[in-house]
Design a protein around this motif. Structure first.
Motif, mmCIF file in Angstrom:
data_model
loop_
_atom_site.group_PDB
_atom_site.id
_atom_site.type_symbol
_atom_site.label_atom_id
_atom_site.label_comp_id
_atom_site.label_asym_id
_atom_site.label_seq_id
_atom_site.Cartn_x
_atom_site.Cartn_y
_atom_site.Cartn_z
ATOM 1 N N ALA A 123 0.874 -1.487 -0.532
ATOM 2 C CA ALA A 123 -0.015 -0.083 0.126
ATOM 3 C C ALA A 123 0.589 1.087 0.133
ATOM 4 C CB ALA A 123 -0.814 -0.070 1.176
ATOM 5 N N LYS A 124 2.213 1.275 0.967
ATOM 6 C CA LYS A 124 3.029 2.532 0.790
ATOM 7 C C LYS A 124 3.483 2.534 -0.689
ATOM 8 C CE LYS A 124 7.170 4.503 3.243
ATOM 9 N NZ LYS A 124 8.293 3.394 3.867
ATOM 10 N N ALA A 125 3.844 1.361 -1.765
ATOM 11 C CA ALA A 125 4.667 1.613 -2.863
ATOM 12 C C ALA A 125 3.262 2.277 -3.705
ATOM 13 C CB ALA A 125 4.774 -0.092 -3.696
ATOM 14 N N GLN A 126 2.028 2.272 -3.526
ATOM 15 C CA GLN A 126 0.780 2.717 -4.106
ATOM 16 C C GLN A 126 0.810 3.896 -4.523
ATOM 17 O OE1 GLN A 126 -2.628 0.063 -2.962
ATOM 18 N NE2 GLN A 126 -1.779 -1.663 -3.890
ATOM 19 N N GLU A 127 1.103 4.234 -2.831
ATOM 20 C CA GLU A 127 0.552 5.830 -2.664
ATOM 21 C C GLU A 127 2.126 6.262 -2.615
ATOM 22 O OE1 GLU A 127 0.314 5.413 1.471
ATOM 23 O OE2 GLU A 127 -1.331 4.654 2.362
ATOM 24 N N ALA A 128 3.034 5.530 -3.474
ATOM 25 C CA ALA A 128 4.292 6.641 -3.501
ATOM 26 C C ALA A 128 3.470 6.784 -5.118
ATOM 27 C CB ALA A 128 5.686 6.163 -3.245
ATOM 28 N N ALA A 129 3.433 5.794 -5.681
ATOM 29 C CA ALA A 129 3.389 5.873 -7.007
ATOM 30 C C ALA A 129 2.317 7.445 -7.411
ATOM 31 C CB ALA A 129 2.746 5.058 -7.662
ATOM 32 N N ALA A 130 1.144 6.945 -7.029
ATOM 33 C CA ALA A 130 0.161 7.740 -6.981
ATOM 34 C C ALA A 130 0.132 9.037 -6.697
ATOM 35 C CB ALA A 130 -1.042 7.401 -5.843
ATOM 36 N N THR A 131 1.632 9.729 -5.233
ATOM 37 C CA THR A 131 1.179 10.765 -5.399
ATOM 38 C C THR A 131 1.946 11.233 -6.497
ATOM 39 O OG1 THR A 131 1.776 10.250 -2.834
ATOM 40 C CG2 THR A 131 3.016 12.156 -3.908
ATOM 41 N N ALA A 132 2.873 10.963 -7.320
ATOM 42 C CA ALA A 132 3.267 11.120 -8.165
ATOM 43 C C ALA A 132 3.004 11.222 -9.455
ATOM 44 C CB ALA A 132 5.084 9.868 -8.735
ATOM 45 N N ALA A 142 -4.355 -8.377 0.849
ATOM 46 C CA ALA A 142 -3.520 -8.179 2.017
ATOM 47 C C ALA A 142 -2.297 -6.636 1.574
ATOM 48 C CB ALA A 142 -2.427 -9.497 2.307
ATOM 49 N N GLU A 143 -2.871 -6.199 0.987
ATOM 50 C CA GLU A 143 -2.410 -5.242 0.658
ATOM 51 C C GLU A 143 -1.587 -3.767 1.571
ATOM 52 O OE1 GLU A 143 -4.833 -1.642 -1.454
ATOM 53 O OE2 GLU A 143 -4.005 -3.615 -2.876
ATOM 54 N N GLY A 144 -2.040 -3.721 2.748
ATOM 55 C CA GLY A 144 -1.819 -2.944 3.651
ATOM 56 C C GLY A 144 -1.305 -3.820 4.437
#
Length: 211
Positions: A123-132, A142-144
């Motif tokens: 989920a942290k990787a997903q958030e970092a991608a979304a921020t960019a 289980a992504e969290g």
């Protein structure tokens, strides 16, 4: 697979392993070790004299060097979300938890890539991608709590597998430890040569399937 189960733990040997990561990150107390010994359904129950929580690639390499030198079996573990027991020390192995390797080293929107350490939660990787302004399409229940390293080790599929491919199809390269050395290599000769360091590819939103 082990040719034979490990014998009783040697306190002196365990101390050598603990010295690599420091006492704070070498767990020996049964209560502290317990969460690392079974998956959430309790179908697989393991045992271990020691859980190591390295914080750098150098510490992982040193652990593997000592394990190779002494013939000590180890079990790597990410978020401990697997349901088939692959992360469980069923024969008394030393557990090497990679959760502290949790840095996203780089997000590069120009090349649509990010560089993640093995313990980065999905989920942290997903958030970092979304921020960019990008999409990291791997998504599962289980992504969290699952980690990028575990996703790659199990070749996780998830809800976007048909459109974007499974976990290993989202990787440009990875850094692996071989005893005291860490080597970077792309997963296949067809992979792009750009910066082969634990890369997980990201895609622009609404992009066509990554093939």
């Amino acid at each position: 697979m082990l040719s034979k189960p490990p014998g009783p733990a040697d306190p002196a040997l365990l101390a050598r392993f603990a010295a690599i990561v420091g006492a704070r990150h070498a767990l020996t107390d049964p209560a502290a070790i317990a969460p690392y010994l079974s998956e959430e359904r309790g179908l697989y129950q393991g045992r271990s004299p020691l859980v190591l929580r390295p914080g750098t690639v150098a510490e992982v390499a040193a652990i593997l060097e000592l394990a190779s030198e002494t013939g000590t079996p180890v079990v790597p573990q990410g978020g401990n979300t697997g349901l088939v027991g692959g992360q469980t020390p069923l024969h008394g192995e030393v557990v090497v938890s990679l959760r502290r390797l949790d840095r996203i080293r780089e997000v590069d929107p120009t090349s649509n890539t990010m560089t993640c350490e093995a313990g980065v939660v999905l989920a942290k990787a997903q958030e970092a991608a979304a921020t960019a302004g990008r999409l990291f399409p791997l998504s599962l229940g289980a992504e969290g709590s699952c980690t990028i390293g575990g996703n790659l080790a199990t070749n996780a599929g998830g809800t976007g597998a048909l459109a974007y491919g499974v976990a290993r199809e989202l990787v440009l390269g990875c850094c692996a430890c071989f005893r005291a050395r860490a080597r970077s290599r792309p997963p296949s000769s067809a992979s792009p040569p750009r910066r082969p360091r634990s890369h997980s590819s990201t895609l622009p939103r609404n992009a066509p399937a990554a093939r």
